[in-house]
Design an enzyme around this catalytic site. Structure first.
Site, PDB file in Angstrom:
ATOM      1  N   HIS A  84      16.508   2.806   0.020  1.00  0.00           N
ATOM      2  CA  HIS A  84      15.905   3.145   1.305  1.00  0.00           C
ATOM      3  C   HIS A  84      15.220   1.926   1.910  1.00  0.00           C
ATOM      4  O   HIS A  84      14.867   0.971   1.206  1.00  0.00           O
ATOM      5  CB  HIS A  84      14.864   4.266   1.150  1.00  0.00           C
ATOM      6  CG  HIS A  84      13.679   3.882   0.332  1.00  0.00           C
ATOM      7  ND1 HIS A  84      13.725   3.777  -1.050  1.00  0.00           N
ATOM      8  CD2 HIS A  84      12.401   3.553   0.680  1.00  0.00           C
ATOM      9  CE1 HIS A  84      12.545   3.412  -1.507  1.00  0.00           C
ATOM     10  NE2 HIS A  84      11.718   3.259  -0.472  1.00  0.00           N
TER      11      HIS A  84
ATOM     12  N   ASP B  41      11.691   1.401   4.266  1.00  0.00           N
ATOM     13  CA  ASP B  41      10.476   2.206   4.339  1.00  0.00           C
ATOM     14  C   ASP B  41      10.314   2.907   5.684  1.00  0.00           C
ATOM     15  O   ASP B  41      10.437   2.304   6.755  1.00  0.00           O
ATOM     16  CB  ASP B  41       9.247   1.329   4.086  1.00  0.00           C
ATOM     17  CG  ASP B  41       9.107   0.937   2.619  1.00  0.00           C
ATOM     18  OD1 ASP B  41       9.517   1.741   1.758  1.00  0.00           O
ATOM     19  OD2 ASP B  41       8.590  -0.155   2.344  1.00  0.00           O
TER      20      ASP B  41
ATOM     21  N   HIS C 249      15.730  -1.114  -0.413  1.00  0.00           N
ATOM     22  CA  HIS C 249      15.330  -1.396  -1.787  1.00  0.00           C
ATOM     23  C   HIS C 249      15.413  -0.144  -2.650  1.00  0.00           C
ATOM     24  O   HIS C 249      15.524   0.982  -2.159  1.00  0.00           O
ATOM     25  CB  HIS C 249      13.926  -2.008  -1.845  1.00  0.00           C
ATOM     26  CG  HIS C 249      12.864  -1.157  -1.237  1.00  0.00           C
ATOM     27  ND1 HIS C 249      12.622  -1.091   0.123  1.00  0.00           N
ATOM     28  CD2 HIS C 249      11.949  -0.312  -1.809  1.00  0.00           C
ATOM     29  CE1 HIS C 249      11.622  -0.273   0.371  1.00  0.00           C
ATOM     30  NE2 HIS C 249      11.198   0.222  -0.794  1.00  0.00           N
TER      31      HIS C 249
ATOM     32  N   ARG D 222       1.028  -0.846  -2.020  1.00  0.00           N
ATOM     33  CA  ARG D 222       1.829  -1.335  -0.901  1.00  0.00           C
ATOM     34  C   ARG D 222       1.034  -1.320   0.398  1.00  0.00           C
ATOM     35  O   ARG D 222       0.248  -0.393   0.649  1.00  0.00           O
ATOM     36  CB  ARG D 222       3.072  -0.450  -0.729  1.00  0.00           C
ATOM     37  CG  ARG D 222       4.103  -0.991   0.240  1.00  0.00           C
ATOM     38  CD  ARG D 222       5.141   0.062   0.570  1.00  0.00           C
ATOM     39  NE  ARG D 222       4.582   1.093   1.457  1.00  0.00           N
ATOM     40  CZ  ARG D 222       5.195   2.238   1.754  1.00  0.00           C
ATOM     41  NH1 ARG D 222       6.358   2.525   1.209  1.00  0.00           N
ATOM     42  NH2 ARG D 222       4.625   3.101   2.569  1.00  0.00           N
TER      43      ARG D 222
END
Length: 322
Positions: free
Chosen positions: A126, A128, A276, A293
């Site tokens: 995916h 983000d 990723h 993150r």
């Protein structure tokens, strides 16, 4: 809406008695990924260093740093040199006391989905938050609790994947658009928590399948296997076949890099040009894995035809403001 993440904020020049920082960029594969050394991310970065990191990011799509034991505050400060941090996650919240930081813990998905996952070659890949009309332009992930083995992350270069299509297929997908939204992974069901969170902040957007990157003019296959559900204007079977072809194509090994985490490692990726994956081997091990993150505000994607993405549900993701 403001400029994209990769335009660095202005910072004062370092004092004359501050040693000049030399940034080393060390490519890891032929198409994607570079490790950067010679910089201490706990300190304010000189404009020249920010420019060097930005240039490496545009070229290599994801860059990595080692031995950077940042606090949450230092993580936010580093990210802010490259753009405006958003709220930790537009749907799933943030770390208490640190609203720009999202916890990427090993078992964070356990309260969202139930049932046996249907595994396909592209499962879990995916970019983000592509359900938003302006998905994050970049993400910065920091490793804290790292298993002694397992728990790596892979990235793929969506520009190189686009270039790897035949000219005929490139011409076809240049004009397509697709709908992105959050659903449970194939084979699994939504928990009550998942339903409530997504009902509280619904995000559904139509994006071009190919987006143009303003700084470089590159075209990237903007296909996020976990969130891109159908192609606008095609019959369901047509849409499924084309999406599966593209999902399989973007995850070819030659477009990818695999990163082995260590405590204090940082991964900084261009969310516009990469997807990723965290391989699922971590779930067969009895080790913890804790990363944090920060995402940076992105612009609305624009397709080859000049048409921007459109929001079908939900508002753009703005920068976090106290």
């Amino acid at each position: 809406m403001s400029t994209t993440v990769l335009t660095a904020n202005s910072r004062p020049a370092p004092a004359s008695d501050t040693p000049a920082q030399h940034v080393g960029v060390h490519p890891l594969t032929g198409h994607i990924g570079a490790e950067i050394d010679g910089v201490d991310l706990r300190q304010p970065l000189a404009p020249a260093v920010v420019a060097d990191i930005k240039a490496a990011l545009l070229k290599w799509k994801v860059v990595f740093f080692r031995d950077q034991p940042l606090s949450h505050e230092q993580h936010v400060s580093f990210a802010s040199a490259f753009g405006a941090p958003t709220i930790g996650h537009a749907v799933y919240g943030f770390v208490e006391g640190h609203p720009q930081v999202y916890s990427v813990a090993r078992d964070r998905l356990a309260d969202r989905h139930t049932g046996e996952l249907l595994i396909r070659p592209w499962t879990g890949w995916h970019s983000d938050v592509t359900a938003a009309v302006n998905p994050p332009a970049a993400s910065i992930l920091r490793g804290v609790a790292i298993p002694p083995y397992g728990g790596d992350t892979l990235w793929t270069n969506l520009v190189e994947a686009y270039n790897g299509l035949s000219p005929t297929l490139r011409g076809f997908v240049d004009g397509l658009r697709g709908v992105h939204y959050f659903t449970p992974p194939e084979g699994q069901d939504a928990t009550e928590t998942f339903v409530k969170r997504n009902a509280g902040r619904p995000l559904v957007s139509e994006h071009p399948l190919v987006r143009v990157i303003p700084e470089t003019g590159e075209r990237a296959l903007f296909v996020s296997p976990s969130f891109l559900k159908r192609i606008t204007g095609l019959a369901p079977r047509e849409s499924q076949q084309i999406l599966e072809l593209l999902f399989e194509h973007v995850t070819r090994p030659e477009y990818t890099v695999r990163f082995r985490w260590q405590p204090g490692s940082i991964a900084f990726w261009d969310n516009r040009t990469t997807a990723h994956l965290a391989p699922r081997d971590i779930f067969s091990l009895d080790f913890d894995r804790q990363l944090y993150r920060i995402t940076l505000r992105g612009d609305v994607p624009v397709g080859v035809d000049g048409r921007p993405s459109t929001a079908l549900k939900g508002d753009p993701i703005d920068a976090y403001t106290p």
